[in-house]
Structures are given as structure tokens and as C-alpha cells.
Design a protein around this motif. Structure first.
Motif, short mmCIF file in Angstrom:
data_model
loop_
_atom_site.label_atom_id
_atom_site.label_comp_id
_atom_site.label_asym_id
_atom_site.label_seq_id
_atom_site.Cartn_x
_atom_site.Cartn_y
_atom_site.Cartn_z
N ALA A 1 0.83 -1.20 0.00
CA ALA A 1 0.00 0.00 0.00
C ALA A 1 0.87 1.25 0.00
O ALA A 1 0.59 2.23 -0.71
CB ALA A 1 -0.93 0.00 1.21
N ASP A 2 1.94 1.24 0.78
CA ASP A 2 2.85 2.37 0.82
C ASP A 2 3.50 2.58 -0.56
O ASP A 2 3.55 3.71 -1.05
CB ASP A 2 3.93 2.16 1.88
N LEU A 3 3.96 1.50 -1.15
CA LEU A 3 4.58 1.59 -2.47
C LEU A 3 3.61 2.13 -3.50
O LEU A 3 3.96 3.01 -4.30
CB LEU A 3 5.10 0.21 -2.90
N ALA A 4 2.38 1.67 -3.48
CA ALA A 4 1.38 2.12 -4.44
C ALA A 4 1.05 3.60 -4.29
O ALA A 4 0.72 4.28 -5.26
CB ALA A 4 0.10 1.29 -4.30
N SER A 5 1.19 4.12 -3.07
CA SER A 5 0.83 5.52 -2.82
C SER A 5 1.97 6.49 -3.13
O SER A 5 1.76 7.70 -3.08
CB SER A 5 0.40 5.69 -1.36
N ARG A 6 3.15 5.99 -3.42
CA ARG A 6 4.31 6.86 -3.66
C ARG A 6 4.57 7.05 -5.15
O ARG A 6 4.35 6.15 -5.95
CB ARG A 6 5.56 6.27 -3.01
N ARG A 7 5.10 8.23 -5.47
CA ARG A 7 5.57 8.49 -6.83
C ARG A 7 6.95 7.83 -6.97
O ARG A 7 7.63 7.55 -5.99
CB ARG A 7 5.67 10.00 -7.07
N GLY A 8 7.36 7.62 -8.20
CA GLY A 8 8.64 6.97 -8.47
C GLY A 8 9.83 7.63 -7.82
O GLY A 8 10.75 6.97 -7.36
N GLU A 9 9.82 8.98 -7.76
CA GLU A 9 10.96 9.68 -7.16
C GLU A 9 10.99 9.58 -5.63
O GLU A 9 11.95 9.97 -5.00
CB GLU A 9 11.00 11.15 -7.60
N GLU A 10 9.95 9.01 -5.05
CA GLU A 10 9.92 8.81 -3.59
C GLU A 10 10.33 7.40 -3.19
O GLU A 10 10.20 7.01 -2.04
CB GLU A 10 8.51 9.09 -3.07
N VAL A 11 10.84 6.63 -4.16
CA VAL A 11 11.24 5.25 -3.91
C VAL A 11 12.69 5.08 -4.34
O VAL A 11 13.10 5.56 -5.39
CB VAL A 11 10.33 4.27 -4.71
N ASN A 12 13.47 4.41 -3.51
CA ASN A 12 14.84 4.07 -3.86
C ASN A 12 14.82 2.84 -4.75
O ASN A 12 14.55 1.74 -4.29
CB ASN A 12 15.68 3.79 -2.61
N GLY A 13 15.06 3.04 -6.03
CA GLY A 13 15.03 1.95 -7.00
C GLY A 13 13.72 1.95 -7.76
O GLY A 13 12.81 2.74 -7.47
N PRO A 14 13.60 1.08 -8.74
CA PRO A 14 12.40 1.03 -9.57
C PRO A 14 11.19 0.49 -8.79
O PRO A 14 11.28 -0.53 -8.12
CB PRO A 14 12.75 0.07 -10.70
N LYS A 15 10.06 1.21 -8.89
CA LYS A 15 8.85 0.77 -8.21
C LYS A 15 8.42 -0.62 -8.68
O LYS A 15 8.00 -1.44 -7.87
CB LYS A 15 7.70 1.76 -8.47
N TRP A 16 8.55 -0.88 -9.98
CA TRP A 16 8.10 -2.17 -10.50
C TRP A 16 8.89 -3.32 -9.87
O TRP A 16 8.34 -4.40 -9.62
CB TRP A 16 8.18 -2.22 -12.03
N LEU A 17 10.17 -3.08 -9.60
CA LEU A 17 11.01 -4.13 -9.02
C LEU A 17 10.61 -4.40 -7.57
O LEU A 17 10.50 -5.55 -7.15
CB LEU A 17 12.48 -3.75 -9.12
#
Length: 79
Positions: free
Chosen positions: A33-49
């Protein structure tokens, strides 16, 4: 060492397995749920991975904790 079937396990062992599975499911749900709510620049690494790993890798709760600790960046301010 022979594998035991579910019925051969003690009630304590069964309860421990069920509790561990519940904790793992909760951590996966929270991280997903956290991952789904974040934009790509808010994640370290690719969201899809991260999403693929959280969905497919059986890590007994380790991968969701790793994502929650090191996979997230602070929210990027929009001003």
C-alpha cells in the motif's frame, strides 16, 4: 530428517506458523500500500522491481521490512 505434515505438528508449532504468516501478510500489505501511494521519485530503486519482489518473493517478512526501512525516500516537497 523426514518432513512433518500439518497434523503431526504440535499446537504450539501450528500457532507459530499461523502467527508468522499473519505478520508476513500484514507487512506485505503495508509495504504494498505504501509503495502504491508513492511516486517513483519517492522510492529508492524502480517501483516495479519492489512491487514484483513484494508480490513474488517469499522472504518471511524480510523484504517488506527492507522496503519500509531503505526503499522509501522522504516525500519530495512540491513547492
Amino acid at each position: 530428517m523426514a518432513r512433518k505434515s500439518w497434523k503431526d505438528l504440535s499446537p504450539t508449532a501450528r500457532g507459530s506458523i499461523v502467527a508468522a504468516a499473519a505478520v508476513d501478510a500484514g507487512l506485505r500489505a503495508w509495504a504494498g500500500a505504501d509503495l502504491a501511494s508513492r511516486r517513483g521519485e519517492e522510492v529508492n530503486g524502480p517501483k516495479w522491481l519492489w512491487g514484483t519482489g513484494l508480490a513474488l518473493v517469499n522472504s518471511a517478512g524480510v523484504l517488506p521490512v527492507v522496503y519500509l526501512v531503505v526503499g522509501r525516500r522522504k516525500a519530495v516537497s512540491s513547492h
